[in-house]
Design a protein around this motif. Sequence first.
Motif, PDB file in Angstrom:
ATOM      1  N   ILE A 265      -4.343   6.473  -2.491  1.00 19.93           N
ATOM      2  CA  ILE A 265      -3.712   5.158  -2.524  1.00 19.93           C
ATOM      3  C   ILE A 265      -3.416   4.772  -3.972  1.00 19.93           C
ATOM      4  O   ILE A 265      -4.309   4.816  -4.834  1.00 19.93           O
ATOM      5  CB  ILE A 265      -4.627   4.102  -1.871  1.00 19.93           C
ATOM      6  CG1 ILE A 265      -4.893   4.465  -0.412  1.00 19.93           C
ATOM      7  CG2 ILE A 265      -3.998   2.717  -1.959  1.00 19.93           C
ATOM      8  CD1 ILE A 265      -5.846   3.525   0.289  1.00 19.93           C
TER       9      ILE A 265
ATOM     10  N   TYR B  47      -3.060  -3.680  -6.792  1.00 16.93           N
ATOM     11  CA  TYR B  47      -2.863  -4.369  -5.506  1.00 16.93           C
ATOM     12  C   TYR B  47      -2.799  -5.866  -5.777  1.00 16.93           C
ATOM     13  O   TYR B  47      -3.811  -6.507  -6.071  1.00 16.93           O
ATOM     14  CB  TYR B  47      -4.014  -4.051  -4.543  1.00 16.93           C
ATOM     15  CG  TYR B  47      -3.779  -4.557  -3.141  1.00 16.93           C
ATOM     16  CD1 TYR B  47      -3.066  -3.803  -2.222  1.00 16.93           C
ATOM     17  CD2 TYR B  47      -4.273  -5.796  -2.731  1.00 16.93           C
ATOM     18  CE1 TYR B  47      -2.839  -4.257  -0.935  1.00 16.93           C
ATOM     19  CE2 TYR B  47      -4.058  -6.270  -1.447  1.00 16.93           C
ATOM     20  CZ  TYR B  47      -3.340  -5.494  -0.554  1.00 16.93           C
ATOM     21  OH  TYR B  47      -3.116  -5.940   0.730  1.00 16.93           O
TER      22      TYR B  47
ATOM     23  N   VAL C  27       0.858  -1.184   0.000  1.00 11.55           N
ATOM     24  CA  VAL C  27       0.000   0.000   0.000  1.00 11.55           C
ATOM     25  C   VAL C  27       0.896   1.237   0.000  1.00 11.55           C
ATOM     26  O   VAL C  27       1.710   1.423   0.910  1.00 11.55           O
ATOM     27  CB  VAL C  27      -0.939   0.026   1.231  1.00 11.55           C
ATOM     28  CG1 VAL C  27      -1.737   1.323   1.253  1.00 11.55           C
ATOM     29  CG2 VAL C  27      -1.874  -1.178   1.221  1.00 11.55           C
TER      30      VAL C  27
END
Length: 268
Positions: free
Chosen positions: A189, A197, A181
């Motif tokens: 983010i 991710y 992250v």
Amino acid sequence: TGCDTILAQMAAECLDCDVDKIIVFGADTDASPYDSGSYASSTTYVTGKAVEKACYQLKENLCKLAAEKLECSIKELEFTKNGIKNLNTDTIISLSELAAKSMCGNNISTQVTVTHSSPVSPPPFMVGMVEIELDKETGQVDILDYVAVVDCGTVINTNLAKVQTEGGLVQGIGMALYENVQYSEKGAIAENSFMQYKIPTRLDMGKLRVEFESSYEKTGPFGAKSIGEIVINTPSPAIAHAVYNATGIWLRELPMTPEKVLMALPEE
């Protein structure tokens, strides 16, 4: 968490009946008694003990009811899967007969509510061993073989415990190698979708092997302990140790991405 299955199994074992006879009512805040929730490794160990206590109390109440019906002492009775038996006369009163008797002219409850909280929290134990392949030109780390051995007391349901362990291992491997992250200067983010991710898939896992080392925890239901969080704990240190054995470098931050591995290697 598999609690509907294992709690039903415990109740069936205590009440000497088939699991099919146990109906689990899911939590409903309008109808269910208060419970702090199924988390923090508490379901099997804490809730399971409450189920065990409730079953024993229910059997005692049913035996009291049967003693009135059979006009005998409760000490002469034995709870069986066919009903409640008078050990002196071999007379059996079925549970359906008891249910009918409980409907009228009865002040013995055939419903019980039990609260259980443990003053101790016996820890489960786990060891993890991993074999990796590390490419020193790219820093890529691949899992070839992962072996886990868990001591969670007496295992209530081996299949559920195994898949929970495997799932936790995959999560732990993801935390160790992939999941990252990062925030921008404005707090956004960067990894805001599964395109960025990265989590491991089955193709990233190589071989996963899980074994159980049985023990008996006297404060738990049927000798069981918890298993919840411990299964995610071992991959990170095991993989870090394997990376050290392959490179001589200890990585202290997660995830151990190929970039971090490559940057930590000597330039030669």
